[in-house]
Design a protein around this motif. Structure first.
Motif, PDB file in Angstrom:
ATOM      1  N   LEU A 126      11.103  -7.653  -4.126  1.00  0.00           N
ATOM      2  CA  LEU A 126      10.476  -7.850  -2.826  1.00  0.00           C
ATOM      3  C   LEU A 126      11.543  -8.105  -1.772  1.00  0.00           C
ATOM      4  N   GLY A 148      11.957  -8.933   2.348  1.00  0.00           N
ATOM      5  CA  GLY A 148      11.339  -9.297   3.611  1.00  0.00           C
ATOM      6  C   GLY A 148      12.144  -8.677   4.735  1.00  0.00           C
ATOM      7  N   ASN A 160       3.091  -7.418   7.429  1.00  0.00           N
ATOM      8  CA  ASN A 160       2.711  -8.795   7.125  1.00  0.00           C
ATOM      9  C   ASN A 160       1.521  -9.255   7.969  1.00  0.00           C
ATOM     10  N   PHE A 218       8.633 -13.024   8.506  1.00  0.00           N
ATOM     11  CA  PHE A 218       8.911 -11.630   8.186  1.00  0.00           C
ATOM     12  C   PHE A 218       7.785 -10.760   8.705  1.00  0.00           C
ATOM     13  N   PHE A 271       7.153  -6.250   4.460  1.00  0.00           N
ATOM     14  CA  PHE A 271       7.665  -6.435   3.112  1.00  0.00           C
ATOM     15  C   PHE A 271       7.848  -5.074   2.476  1.00  0.00           C
ATOM     16  N   VAL A 302       8.083  -3.535  -1.164  1.00  0.00           N
ATOM     17  CA  VAL A 302       7.832  -3.795  -2.574  1.00  0.00           C
ATOM     18  C   VAL A 302       8.424  -2.615  -3.346  1.00  0.00           C
ATOM     19  N   GLU A 324      16.138 -10.463   0.222  1.00  0.00           N
ATOM     20  CA  GLU A 324      15.410 -10.378  -1.037  1.00  0.00           C
ATOM     21  C   GLU A 324      14.662 -11.692  -1.253  1.00  0.00           C
ATOM     22  N   ILE A 325      13.424 -11.581  -1.691  1.00  0.00           N
ATOM     23  CA  ILE A 325      12.563 -12.750  -1.896  1.00  0.00           C
ATOM     24  C   ILE A 325      12.105 -12.737  -3.354  1.00  0.00           C
ATOM     25  N   PRO A 327       9.304 -13.210  -5.700  1.00  0.00           N
ATOM     26  CA  PRO A 327       7.853 -13.294  -5.542  1.00  0.00           C
ATOM     27  C   PRO A 327       7.219 -14.456  -6.317  1.00  0.00           C
ATOM     28  N   LYS A 353       1.379 -15.015  -3.713  1.00  0.00           N
ATOM     29  CA  LYS A 353       1.928 -13.865  -4.445  1.00  0.00           C
ATOM     30  C   LYS A 353       0.849 -12.877  -4.896  1.00  0.00           C
ATOM     31  N   LEU A 405       0.261  -9.575  -3.088  1.00  0.00           N
ATOM     32  CA  LEU A 405       1.196  -8.459  -3.234  1.00  0.00           C
ATOM     33  C   LEU A 405       0.894  -7.581  -4.446  1.00  0.00           C
TER      34      LEU A 405
END
Length: 168
Positions: free
Chosen positions: A21, A23, A106, A121, A124, A126, A154-155, A157, A163, A166
């Motif tokens: 993921l 952002g 978002n 953010f 996103f 994915v 980078e996040i 998740p 979460k 997503l």
């Protein structure tokens, strides 16, 4: 008297979160961001979560909005009907699903936030399936070179409270 057997289904959320993921903060509109991502990264984003055509070229059944948007139903705390939030989404998917990239807004068309705990953010990305760390770093660098990108990060998740929003 018949005995009723009850089965309990437990899902391992860890398996469902098998994606990378990113952002992205940017003042660009989603379609402009996709244009610059396509131009600078080699990705080929197109509008919609999935095609409304099946593998034989026939139209799939169901509402078209289900193929065009990522839809989250807001949990209603009172007896009012739950509000649906439509999040614009773009995809670049291999026909054999060797790779899948999704860019999702978002903010919904209705003003809701997909991941409220990181509302700073705007988008996103994915990335489903495996991406080598070098390729991921190169992608982040390419995205950062776009003039109107403020930040790419980078996040993880697993740490997000929202979460489940997503998973699609």
């Amino acid at each position: 008297m018949n005995k009723i057997t009850v089965f309990k289904l437990e899902m391992d959320m860890e398996e469902e979160l098998d994606f990378v993921l990113l952002g992205i903060s940017s003042p660009l509109r989603d379609y402009r961001l996709c244009h610059f991502l396509n131009k600078n990264t080699g990705l080929r984003f197109i509008y919609g979560k999935e095609s409304d055509l099946d593998h034989k070229g026939n139209s799939k059944e169901g509402p078209k909005e289900e193929y065009e948007y990522h839809i989250i139903q807001e949990k209603s705390r009172n007896k009012k009907p739950a509000l649906k939030h439509h999040f614009a989404i773009y995809r670049d998917c291999d026909p054999n699903y060797e790779y899948e990239y999704y860019l999702i807004n978002n903010r919904s068309l209705e003003g809701g936030i997909l991941i409220p705990e990181i509302a700073n953010f705007d988008f996103f990305m994915v990335i489903k399936h495996f991406i080598h760390e070098d390729d991921l770093n190169t992608l982040i660098q390419q995205i950062n070179r776009i003039n109107d990108i403020i930040m790419v990060k980078e996040i993880v998740p697993k740490i997000l409270k929202s979460k489940e929003n997503l998973i699609f």
